[in-house]
Design a protein around this motif. Structure first.
Motif, PDB file in Angstrom:
ATOM      1  N   ILE A 142      -0.185  11.723  -9.802  1.00 44.38           N
ATOM      2  CA  ILE A 142      -1.121  12.844  -9.635  1.00 44.38           C
ATOM      3  C   ILE A 142      -0.416  14.183  -9.417  1.00 44.38           C
ATOM      4  CG2 ILE A 142      -2.868  11.257  -8.686  1.00 44.38           C
ATOM      5  CD1 ILE A 142      -2.662  12.806  -6.082  1.00 44.38           C
ATOM      6  N   THR A 143       0.914  14.151  -9.331  1.00 46.20           N
ATOM      7  CA  THR A 143       1.628  15.430  -9.204  1.00 46.20           C
ATOM      8  C   THR A 143       2.128  15.935 -10.562  1.00 46.20           C
ATOM      9  OG1 THR A 143       3.563  14.118  -8.582  1.00 46.20           O
ATOM     10  CG2 THR A 143       2.379  15.208  -6.801  1.00 46.20           C
ATOM     11  N   ARG A 144       1.709  15.272 -11.626  1.00 49.82           N
ATOM     12  CA  ARG A 144       2.088  15.699 -12.981  1.00 49.82           C
ATOM     13  C   ARG A 144       1.747  17.155 -13.263  1.00 49.82           C
ATOM     14  NH1 ARG A 144       3.218  12.056 -16.872  1.00 49.82           N
ATOM     15  NH2 ARG A 144       2.988   9.904 -16.222  1.00 49.82           N
ATOM     16  N   ASN A 145       0.683  17.639 -12.642  1.00 52.78           N
ATOM     17  CA  ASN A 145       0.202  18.998 -12.976  1.00 52.78           C
ATOM     18  C   ASN A 145       0.807  20.077 -12.076  1.00 52.78           C
ATOM     19  OD1 ASN A 145      -1.011  18.346 -10.609  1.00 52.78           O
ATOM     20  ND2 ASN A 145      -3.026  19.186 -11.123  1.00 52.78           N
ATOM     21  N   LEU A 146       1.771  19.729 -11.235  1.00 50.95           N
ATOM     22  CA  LEU A 146       2.332  20.759 -10.346  1.00 50.95           C
ATOM     23  C   LEU A 146       3.041  21.829 -11.169  1.00 50.95           C
ATOM     24  CD1 LEU A 146       3.862  18.858  -7.279  1.00 50.95           C
ATOM     25  CD2 LEU A 146       1.742  20.180  -7.407  1.00 50.95           C
ATOM     26  N   LYS A 179     -16.444  22.936   4.873  1.00 45.82           N
ATOM     27  CA  LYS A 179     -17.031  23.749   5.950  1.00 45.82           C
ATOM     28  C   LYS A 179     -15.947  24.563   6.660  1.00 45.82           C
ATOM     29  CE  LYS A 179     -18.696  21.734   9.659  1.00 45.82           C
ATOM     30  NZ  LYS A 179     -19.334  20.594  10.320  1.00 45.82           N
ATOM     31  N   ARG A 180     -14.721  24.019   6.684  1.00 50.55           N
ATOM     32  CA  ARG A 180     -13.618  24.702   7.365  1.00 50.55           C
ATOM     33  C   ARG A 180     -12.786  25.556   6.412  1.00 50.55           C
ATOM     34  NH1 ARG A 180     -15.033  20.230   9.994  1.00 50.55           N
ATOM     35  NH2 ARG A 180     -14.908  20.235  12.265  1.00 50.55           N
ATOM     36  N   GLY A 181     -13.268  25.732   5.197  1.00 48.58           N
ATOM     37  CA  GLY A 181     -12.621  26.698   4.304  1.00 48.58           C
ATOM     38  C   GLY A 181     -11.859  26.134   3.121  1.00 48.58           C
ATOM     39  N   ALA A 182     -11.782  24.794   2.989  1.00 46.73           N
ATOM     40  CA  ALA A 182     -11.011  24.217   1.875  1.00 46.73           C
ATOM     41  C   ALA A 182     -11.636  24.599   0.536  1.00 46.73           C
ATOM     42  CB  ALA A 182     -10.959  22.701   2.017  1.00 46.73           C
ATOM     43  N   LYS A 183     -10.766  24.925  -0.424  1.00 49.02           N
ATOM     44  CA  LYS A 183     -11.285  25.373  -1.729  1.00 49.02           C
ATOM     45  C   LYS A 183     -10.899  24.420  -2.859  1.00 49.02           C
ATOM     46  CE  LYS A 183     -11.791  30.189  -0.601  1.00 49.02           C
ATOM     47  NZ  LYS A 183     -11.253  30.171   0.764  1.00 49.02           N
ATOM     48  N   GLN A 184      -9.769  23.771  -2.686  1.00 44.60           N
ATOM     49  CA  GLN A 184      -9.284  22.896  -3.765  1.00 44.60           C
ATOM     50  C   GLN A 184      -9.076  21.511  -3.192  1.00 44.60           C
ATOM     51  OE1 GLN A 184      -5.739  25.065  -5.241  1.00 44.60           O
ATOM     52  NE2 GLN A 184      -6.165  23.908  -7.104  1.00 44.60           N
ATOM     53  N   ILE A 185      -9.846  20.539  -3.656  1.00 44.35           N
ATOM     54  CA  ILE A 185      -9.775  19.194  -3.077  1.00 44.35           C
ATOM     55  C   ILE A 185      -9.727  18.152  -4.189  1.00 44.35           C
ATOM     56  CG2 ILE A 185     -10.935  17.523  -1.564  1.00 44.35           C
ATOM     57  CD1 ILE A 185     -12.341  19.835  -0.177  1.00 44.35           C
ATOM     58  N   ARG A 186      -8.850  17.156  -4.023  1.00 37.23           N
ATOM     59  CA  ARG A 186      -8.871  15.968  -4.882  1.00 37.23           C
ATOM     60  C   ARG A 186      -9.008  14.744  -3.973  1.00 37.23           C
ATOM     61  NH1 ARG A 186      -4.168  16.059  -9.196  1.00 37.23           N
ATOM     62  NH2 ARG A 186      -2.802  17.073  -7.690  1.00 37.23           N
ATOM     63  N   VAL A 232       0.846  -1.196   0.000  1.00 38.49           N
ATOM     64  CA  VAL A 232       0.000   0.000   0.000  1.00 38.49           C
ATOM     65  C   VAL A 232       0.885   1.252   0.000  1.00 38.49           C
ATOM     66  CG1 VAL A 232      -1.660   1.347   1.377  1.00 38.49           C
ATOM     67  CG2 VAL A 232      -2.000  -1.111   1.056  1.00 38.49           C
ATOM     68  N   ASP A 233       1.964   1.201   0.777  1.00 34.83           N
ATOM     69  CA  ASP A 233       2.916   2.315   0.827  1.00 34.83           C
ATOM     70  C   ASP A 233       3.518   2.572  -0.566  1.00 34.83           C
ATOM     71  OD1 ASP A 233       4.796   3.995   2.665  1.00 34.83           O
ATOM     72  OD2 ASP A 233       6.180   2.821   1.430  1.00 34.83           O
ATOM     73  N   GLU A 234       3.920   1.487  -1.236  1.00 34.86           N
ATOM     74  CA  GLU A 234       4.541   1.621  -2.567  1.00 34.86           C
ATOM     75  C   GLU A 234       3.547   2.143  -3.603  1.00 34.86           C
ATOM     76  OE1 GLU A 234       6.064  -2.286  -3.365  1.00 34.86           O
ATOM     77  OE2 GLU A 234       7.487  -2.173  -1.708  1.00 34.86           O
ATOM     78  N   VAL A 235       2.337   1.609  -3.569  1.00 31.76           N
ATOM     79  CA  VAL A 235       1.342   2.056  -4.555  1.00 31.76           C
ATOM     80  C   VAL A 235       0.979   3.515  -4.310  1.00 31.76           C
ATOM     81  CG1 VAL A 235      -1.054   1.770  -5.314  1.00 31.76           C
ATOM     82  CG2 VAL A 235       0.431  -0.210  -5.122  1.00 31.76           C
ATOM     83  N   ALA A 236       0.885   3.908  -3.037  1.00 29.10           N
ATOM     84  CA  ALA A 236       0.571   5.309  -2.729  1.00 29.10           C
ATOM     85  C   ALA A 236       1.661   6.221  -3.294  1.00 29.10           C
ATOM     86  CB  ALA A 236       0.434   5.498  -1.222  1.00 29.10           C
ATOM     87  N   MET A 237       2.915   5.776  -3.198  1.00 29.60           N
ATOM     88  CA  MET A 237       4.015   6.587  -3.740  1.00 29.60           C
ATOM     89  C   MET A 237       3.892   6.699  -5.263  1.00 29.60           C
ATOM     90  SD  MET A 237       8.104   6.069  -3.356  1.00 29.60           S
ATOM     91  CE  MET A 237       8.209   4.804  -4.586  1.00 29.60           C
ATOM     92  N   LEU A 238       3.603   5.585  -5.916  1.00 28.11           N
ATOM     93  CA  LEU A 238       3.471   5.606  -7.383  1.00 28.11           C
ATOM     94  C   LEU A 238       2.274   6.465  -7.807  1.00 28.11           C
ATOM     95  CD1 LEU A 238       4.171   1.817  -8.021  1.00 28.11           C
ATOM     96  CD2 LEU A 238       5.655   3.722  -8.684  1.00 28.11           C
ATOM     97  N   MET A 239       1.195   6.390  -7.045  1.00 31.88           N
ATOM     98  CA  MET A 239       0.024   7.211  -7.382  1.00 31.88           C
ATOM     99  C   MET A 239       0.346   8.689  -7.171  1.00 31.88           C
ATOM    100  SD  MET A 239      -3.133   4.881  -5.928  1.00 31.88           S
ATOM    101  CE  MET A 239      -4.486   5.741  -6.748  1.00 31.88           C
ATOM    102  N   ALA A 240       1.127   8.980  -6.125  1.00 34.32           N
ATOM    103  CA  ALA A 240       1.521  10.375  -5.875  1.00 34.32           C
ATOM    104  C   ALA A 240       2.335  10.904  -7.056  1.00 34.32           C
ATOM    105  CB  ALA A 240       2.329  10.477  -4.588  1.00 34.32           C
ATOM    106  N   PHE A 241       3.189  10.049  -7.614  1.00 37.97           N
ATOM    107  CA  PHE A 241       3.985  10.436  -8.779  1.00 37.97           C
ATOM    108  C   PHE A 241       3.061  10.819  -9.938  1.00 37.97           C
ATOM    109  CE2 PHE A 241       6.428   9.246 -12.618  1.00 37.97           C
ATOM    110  CZ  PHE A 241       7.514  10.087 -12.439  1.00 37.97           C
TER     111      PHE A 241
END
Ligand SMILES: O=P(O)(O)OC[C@H]1O[C@H](OP(=O)(O)OP(=O)(O)O)[C@H](O)[C@@H]1O
Ligand SMILES: O=c1cc[nH]c(=O)[nH]1
Ligand SMILES: [Mg+2]
Length: 209
Positions: free
Chosen positions: A44-48, A149-156, A33-42
């Motif tokens: 989904i950060t394409r648009n940074l 409700k607590r002010g978040a504007k951008q969520i994925r 799960v740790d490894e897949v989360a890292m690969l998914m982070a890679f």
């Protein structure tokens, strides 16, 4: 309506197979799960955003690119979302982490919130809500409502496995939220488990069954 993106990178799909396999024990499950989360982070950060800078290589001065410093917040839904935090932080170490504690009542399948602690500047951050499972969608829906409700504007929203029922709820309630998955499964069973799924993510991560 928000986009739904299944991250079909071969390494993600290969590891997901072992995550689903009932023979995979707690230690290996947690590592995968740790490894897949890292690969998914890679993925989904394409648009940074990047900005240009100037550095000196040993040979000459050159223009080059660095991250423009977009602020990110990771929001794991407890407990199971915790299993994805460290993998993501390996790639996004400057992210702040907020926690939303929710459990799904086993009878009614409705979420019960028991804890929330967020970075103070969530309105300035792009928040990524993380949870391995999007089943009825109740937990993620509640978590996202709490953040807004607590002010978040951008969520994925980033999950390993989703049922179509959960995706529909998020798309209807939060059309501004894009959803990133490793797999979109078939349906829910009568107990609200994802089919074929991986079983109970929290129990498999923490060995509580
Ligand atoms: O989409 P839903 O129908 O709301 O179901 C998904 C939720 O169920 C699981 O958590 P659980 O309630 O088992 O809590 P846990 O992580 O503490 O085990 C999972 O990690 C999600 O948070
Ligand atoms: O299949 C499911 C559904 C909800 N929560 C889980 O951990 N697994
Ligand atoms: Mg659980």
């Amino acid at each position: 309506m928000g986009n739904v993106l299944v991250l079909d990178h071969p390494l993600i799909q290969h590891k997901l197979t072992y995550i689903r396999d009932k023979r995979t024990g707690t230690k290996e499950f947690r590592e995968l799960v740790d490894e897949v989360a890292m690969l998914m982070a890679f993925e989904i950060t394409r648009n940074l955003p990047l900005q240009e800078g100037t550095i000196n290589t040993p040979v000459m001065e050159t223009k080059t690119k660095v991250l423009a410093g977009k602020k990110i917040g990771l929001i794991p839904i407890l407990r199971a979302g915790l299993g994805m935090v460290d993998g993501m932080l390996k790639l996004i170490p400057a992210a702040k982490v907020g926690h939303v504690g929710l459990y799904r009542d086993p009878e009614t399948l409705t979420p019960v919130e028991y804890y929330i602690k967020l970075p103070s500047d969530i309105e300035d951050r792009e928040l990524i809500v993380i949870d391995p499972m999007l089943a009825t969608g109740g937990s993620a829906n509640d978590a996202i409502h709490s953040l807004k409700k607590r002010g978040a504007k951008q969520i994925r929203l980033m999950c390993l496995i989703a049922a179509p029922e959960g995706v529909e709820v998020i798309q209807k309630e939060h059309p501004d939220v894009d959803i990133y998955l490793a797999a979109l499964d078939e349906k829910l069973d009568e107990k609200g488990y994802i089919i074929p799924g991986l079983g109970d993510a929290g129990d498999r991560l923490f060995g509580t069954k």
